[in-house]
Design a protein around this motif. Structure first.
Motif, PDB file in Angstrom:
ATOM      1  N   THR A 162       0.848  -1.180   0.000  1.00 13.58           N
ATOM      2  CA  THR A 162       0.000   0.000   0.000  1.00 13.58           C
ATOM      3  C   THR A 162       0.876   1.219   0.000  1.00 13.58           C
ATOM      4  O   THR A 162       2.049   1.160   0.368  1.00 13.58           O
ATOM      5  N   LEU A 163       0.322   2.330  -0.378  1.00 15.89           N
ATOM      6  CA  LEU A 163       1.112   3.536  -0.516  1.00 15.89           C
ATOM      7  C   LEU A 163       1.175   4.245   0.827  1.00 15.89           C
ATOM      8  O   LEU A 163       0.438   5.193   1.071  1.00 15.89           O
ATOM      9  N   THR A 164       2.041   3.760   1.696  1.00 17.09           N
ATOM     10  CA  THR A 164       2.009   4.281   3.059  1.00 17.09           C
ATOM     11  C   THR A 164       3.309   4.933   3.478  1.00 17.09           C
ATOM     12  O   THR A 164       3.489   5.254   4.640  1.00 17.09           O
ATOM     13  N   LEU A 165       4.212   5.140   2.536  1.00 15.97           N
ATOM     14  CA  LEU A 165       5.479   5.763   2.929  1.00 15.97           C
ATOM     15  C   LEU A 165       5.261   7.234   3.235  1.00 15.97           C
ATOM     16  O   LEU A 165       4.369   7.867   2.703  1.00 15.97           O
ATOM     17  N   GLY A 166       6.133   7.756   4.119  1.00 15.93           N
ATOM     18  CA  GLY A 166       6.074   9.193   4.361  1.00 15.93           C
ATOM     19  C   GLY A 166       6.475   9.941   3.107  1.00 15.93           C
ATOM     20  O   GLY A 166       6.959   9.359   2.140  1.00 15.93           O
ATOM     21  N   LEU A 167       6.305  11.260   3.109  1.00 13.80           N
ATOM     22  CA  LEU A 167       6.669  12.040   1.924  1.00 13.80           C
ATOM     23  C   LEU A 167       8.178  12.020   1.716  1.00 13.80           C
ATOM     24  O   LEU A 167       8.948  11.946   2.656  1.00 13.80           O
ATOM     25  N   ALA A 168       8.583  12.116   0.469  1.00 10.58           N
ATOM     26  CA  ALA A 168      10.014  12.055   0.159  1.00 10.58           C
ATOM     27  C   ALA A 168      10.744  13.266   0.746  1.00 10.58           C
ATOM     28  O   ALA A 168      10.188  14.347   0.855  1.00 10.58           O
ATOM     29  N   HIS A 169      11.984  13.026   1.131  1.00 10.17           N
ATOM     30  CA  HIS A 169      12.812  14.104   1.635  1.00 10.17           C
ATOM     31  C   HIS A 169      13.382  14.896   0.485  1.00 10.17           C
ATOM     32  O   HIS A 169      13.854  14.329  -0.480  1.00 10.17           O
ATOM     33  N   ALA A 170      13.408  16.210   0.631  1.00  4.55           N
ATOM     34  CA  ALA A 170      13.964  17.012  -0.449  1.00  4.55           C
ATOM     35  C   ALA A 170      15.476  17.076  -0.306  1.00  4.55           C
ATOM     36  O   ALA A 170      16.199  17.211  -1.270  1.00  4.55           O
ATOM     37  N   GLN A 171      15.966  16.943   0.937  1.00  2.67           N
ATOM     38  CA  GLN A 171      17.372  17.171   1.216  1.00  2.67           C
ATOM     39  C   GLN A 171      18.243  15.986   0.792  1.00  2.67           C
ATOM     40  O   GLN A 171      17.858  14.829   0.979  1.00  2.67           O
ATOM     41  N   THR A 172      19.396  16.278   0.220  1.00  7.47           N
ATOM     42  CA  THR A 172      20.326  15.208  -0.138  1.00  7.47           C
ATOM     43  C   THR A 172      21.739  15.645   0.264  1.00  7.47           C
ATOM     44  O   THR A 172      21.981  16.829   0.468  1.00  7.47           O
ATOM     45  N   GLY A 207      16.555 -14.189  18.555  1.00  9.43           N
ATOM     46  CA  GLY A 207      15.517 -14.128  19.603  1.00  9.43           C
ATOM     47  C   GLY A 207      14.435 -13.098  19.351  1.00  9.43           C
ATOM     48  O   GLY A 207      13.656 -12.772  20.252  1.00  9.43           O
ATOM     49  N   ALA A 208      14.405 -12.553  18.126  1.00  8.86           N
ATOM     50  CA  ALA A 208      13.342 -11.598  17.789  1.00  8.86           C
ATOM     51  C   ALA A 208      12.135 -12.366  17.256  1.00  8.86           C
ATOM     52  O   ALA A 208      12.180 -13.586  17.085  1.00  8.86           O
ATOM     53  N   ASN A 209      11.039 -11.646  17.016  1.00 10.71           N
ATOM     54  CA  ASN A 209       9.879 -12.240  16.340  1.00 10.71           C
ATOM     55  C   ASN A 209       9.807 -11.630  14.950  1.00 10.71           C
ATOM     56  O   ASN A 209       9.247 -10.558  14.775  1.00 10.71           O
ATOM     57  N   PRO A 210      10.407 -12.300  13.953  1.00 10.08           N
ATOM     58  CA  PRO A 210      10.425 -11.698  12.616  1.00 10.08           C
ATOM     59  C   PRO A 210       9.122 -11.899  11.847  1.00 10.08           C
ATOM     60  O   PRO A 210       8.478 -12.945  11.982  1.00 10.08           O
ATOM     61  N   THR A 211       8.744 -10.888  11.079  1.00  7.34           N
ATOM     62  CA  THR A 211       7.532 -10.944  10.260  1.00  7.34           C
ATOM     63  C   THR A 211       7.875 -10.462   8.862  1.00  7.34           C
ATOM     64  O   THR A 211       8.206  -9.285   8.687  1.00  7.34           O
ATOM     65  N   PRO A 212       7.839 -11.338   7.851  1.00  8.96           N
ATOM     66  CA  PRO A 212       8.088 -10.832   6.496  1.00  8.96           C
ATOM     67  C   PRO A 212       6.940  -9.928   6.073  1.00  8.96           C
ATOM     68  O   PRO A 212       5.779 -10.233   6.367  1.00  8.96           O
ATOM     69  N   MET A 213       7.273  -8.845   5.408  1.00  9.60           N
ATOM     70  CA  MET A 213       6.245  -7.861   5.043  1.00  9.60           C
ATOM     71  C   MET A 213       6.710  -7.059   3.832  1.00  9.60           C
ATOM     72  O   MET A 213       7.915  -6.810   3.684  1.00  9.60           O
ATOM     73  N   ALA A 214       5.779  -6.653   2.999  1.00 13.44           N
ATOM     74  CA  ALA A 214       6.120  -5.822   1.847  1.00 13.44           C
ATOM     75  C   ALA A 214       6.646  -4.471   2.337  1.00 13.44           C
ATOM     76  O   ALA A 214       6.148  -3.942   3.340  1.00 13.44           O
ATOM     77  N   PHE A 215       7.629  -3.928   1.617  1.00 21.54           N
ATOM     78  CA  PHE A 215       8.243  -2.670   2.038  1.00 21.54           C
ATOM     79  C   PHE A 215       7.191  -1.541   2.109  1.00 21.54           C
ATOM     80  O   PHE A 215       7.219  -0.712   3.024  1.00 21.54           O
ATOM     81  N   GLY A 216       6.278  -1.524   1.171  1.00 22.03           N
ATOM     82  CA  GLY A 216       5.277  -0.452   1.119  1.00 22.03           C
ATOM     83  C   GLY A 216       4.329  -0.440   2.308  1.00 22.03           C
ATOM     84  O   GLY A 216       3.642   0.555   2.551  1.00 22.03           O
ATOM     85  N   GLU A 217       4.276  -1.508   3.047  1.00 28.24           N
ATOM     86  CA  GLU A 217       3.387  -1.569   4.221  1.00 28.24           C
ATOM     87  C   GLU A 217       4.109  -1.207   5.506  1.00 28.24           C
ATOM     88  O   GLU A 217       3.486  -1.098   6.565  1.00 28.24           O
ATOM     89  N   LEU A 218       5.438  -1.056   5.381  1.00 25.53           N
ATOM     90  CA  LEU A 218       6.259  -1.012   6.590  1.00 25.53           C
ATOM     91  C   LEU A 218       6.043   0.246   7.432  1.00 25.53           C
ATOM     92  O   LEU A 218       5.928   0.172   8.653  1.00 25.53           O
ATOM     93  N   PHE A 219       5.967   1.408   6.782  1.00 28.05           N
ATOM     94  CA  PHE A 219       5.846   2.657   7.553  1.00 28.05           C
ATOM     95  C   PHE A 219       4.612   2.604   8.451  1.00 28.05           C
ATOM     96  O   PHE A 219       4.693   2.850   9.655  1.00 28.05           O
ATOM     97  N   SER A 220       3.474   2.243   7.879  1.00 31.56           N
ATOM     98  CA  SER A 220       2.259   2.252   8.716  1.00 31.56           C
ATOM     99  C   SER A 220       2.272   1.113   9.727  1.00 31.56           C
ATOM    100  O   SER A 220       1.733   1.252  10.822  1.00 31.56           O
ATOM    101  N   ALA A 221       2.934  -0.013   9.410  1.00 31.24           N
ATOM    102  CA  ALA A 221       3.034  -1.105  10.389  1.00 31.24           C
ATOM    103  C   ALA A 221       3.828  -0.634  11.609  1.00 31.24           C
ATOM    104  O   ALA A 221       3.489  -0.973  12.744  1.00 31.24           O
ATOM    105  N   MET A 222       4.856   0.178  11.374  1.00 30.43           N
ATOM    106  CA  MET A 222       5.645   0.683  12.513  1.00 30.43           C
ATOM    107  C   MET A 222       4.862   1.775  13.237  1.00 30.43           C
ATOM    108  O   MET A 222       4.846   1.847  14.463  1.00 30.43           O
ATOM    109  N   GLU A 223       4.193   2.608  12.454  1.00 30.12           N
ATOM    110  CA  GLU A 223       3.395   3.701  13.044  1.00 30.12           C
ATOM    111  C   GLU A 223       2.313   3.141  13.965  1.00 30.12           C
ATOM    112  O   GLU A 223       2.063   3.651  15.050  1.00 30.12           O
TER     113      GLU A 223
END
Ligand code: KDG
Length: 358
Positions: free
Chosen positions: A16-26, A209-225
């Motif tokens: 899903t399209l859940t990433l934060g907005l792109a950073h302008a700074q480089t 000793g972690a609990n790993p969960t495979p997940m699509a990158f596009g879902e990651l931001f909101s999963a952490m949020e």
């Protein structure tokens, strides 16, 4: 498709399209190399749609723009590339499948989810195999790596070039991590970590000793949020350009795996291109991959500093602390090295050693 590998994974559904907005700074980035060579004869017009997971400010996106510019300039606009960033068209797994059916022309995944096509790629997922960037680059440019790219033949995907995703670092929202014990938690539960869709990565985090969960990158931001996972691991540049610091308080410079990217094109698209265009696309892929490695290098430490400035508490691990992680994941080697191939691993180690003796 190799079922053994497929079955080891739990796919995490549509991106899903859940990433934060792109950073302008480089950071201060090198300009792309000048585009050299004559304009090619007219062999028809093509628009190539390319989907990537990362944001517009990422080294990956910037290098793909250079790839597009080479094709545009050398064909006077007859080959154009439309770039769709931020997993808009799907995740790495889905976009590779779209290449197979011809519903997407190009994509640029990590090597890790591509192990379902070429098992040997899993060598890159072995923790602490590539000790530094020079060694990693030497391996990506070796005949061994070219053999892996050739291994896609017949899959519906043509793999054009390796470049750098980079050294992966752990972030989380629960606690600072300095040791494997901090990952597992002593009085508290182990960290819930999102991994890429790859069995070796699952094994690494289970072993720690972690609990790993495979997940699509596009879902990651909101999963952490939303607290579905405590953390994730990616290169600093991805953590910054995807704004993960907004939802992750702690980072640890674990450098546990060096992940390459693979620039790829659908075999169906490839076959529609005239031989002269194919040669151009292959050449532009190599040049843009080299530029990507340059940009990724320039981004790496700078991104960590930016993240610190933005308030992420980052732990730099000393050699002893890294050795503790290395020792803790030894069972991953023991389990996976025979399955990936001891000869292949020995070949890679030889390349690594040849770079350290230079
Ligand atoms: O475009 C590449 C991304 O989709 C992805 O590969 C980034 O390393 C990555 C991850 O963790 O999924």
């Amino acid at each position: 498709m190799n079922l053994f590998w497929r079955n080891t994974l739990t796919l995490a559904g549509a991106a899903t399209l859940t990433l934060g907005l792109a950073h302008a700074q480089t950071p201060d980035l090198s300009d792309p190399p000048d585009i050299e060579g004559d304009v090619l004869e007219d062999h028809g017009s093509h628009t190539l749609r390319m989907g990537i997971g990362l944001a517009e400010s990422s080294p990956q996106y910037l290098s793909v723009k250079y790839f597009a510019d080479i094709l545009d300039q050398r064909t006077e606009g007859r080959i154009s590339v439309d770039i769709f960033p931020n997993s808009q068209l799907g995740d790495d797994v889905q976009m590779m499948e779209m290449l197979q059916t011809g519903s997407l022309d190009m994509t640029y995944p990590s090597s890790s989810p591509a192990t379902t096509y070429v098992e040997e790629l899993a060598a890159f997922d072995l923790p602490f195999l590539l000790p530094n960037r020079d060694a990693a680059i030497a391996v990506m440019q070796s005949d061994t790596a070219q053999r892996m790219l050739d291994g896609f033949e017949g899959s519906g995907i043509k793999a054009l070039a390796f470049s750098e995703n980079g050294y992966r670092q752990l972030t989380n929202s629960a606690r600072p991590v300095e040791s494997p014990e901090d990952v597992a938690g002593l009085d508290v539960s182990g960290l819930t970590i999102r991994t890429m869709e790859n069995p070796v990565h699952l094994s690494i985090w289970e072993t720690l000793g972690a609990n790993p969960t495979p997940m699509a990158f596009g879902e990651l931001f909101s999963a952490m949020e939303q607290g579905v996972v405590d953390g994730q691991e990616n290169p600093w540049s991805t953590i910054l350009t995807s704004n993960f610091h907004e939802v992750q308080d702690y980072g640890s410079e674990t450098r546990h795996v060096y992940t390459p990217f693979i620039l790829m094109i659908s075999e169906r698209t490839w076959e529609r291109l005239a031989p002269e265009y194919q040669e151009l696309v292959q050449d532009a892929a190599r040049k843009s991959a080299e530029y990507e490695i340059q940009l990724a290098t320039e981004y790496d430490d700078w991104s960590r500093e930016q993240l610190e400035e933005k308030g992420m508490q980052i732990t730099r691990l000393d050699d002893e602390q890294i050795a503790a992680f290395q020792e803790a994941v030894q069972p991953v080697y023991d389990e996976w090295a025979p399955r990936i191939g001891e000869d292949l691993i020995a070949e890679i180690q030889e390349i690594v050693e040849s770079t350290s003796s230079q």
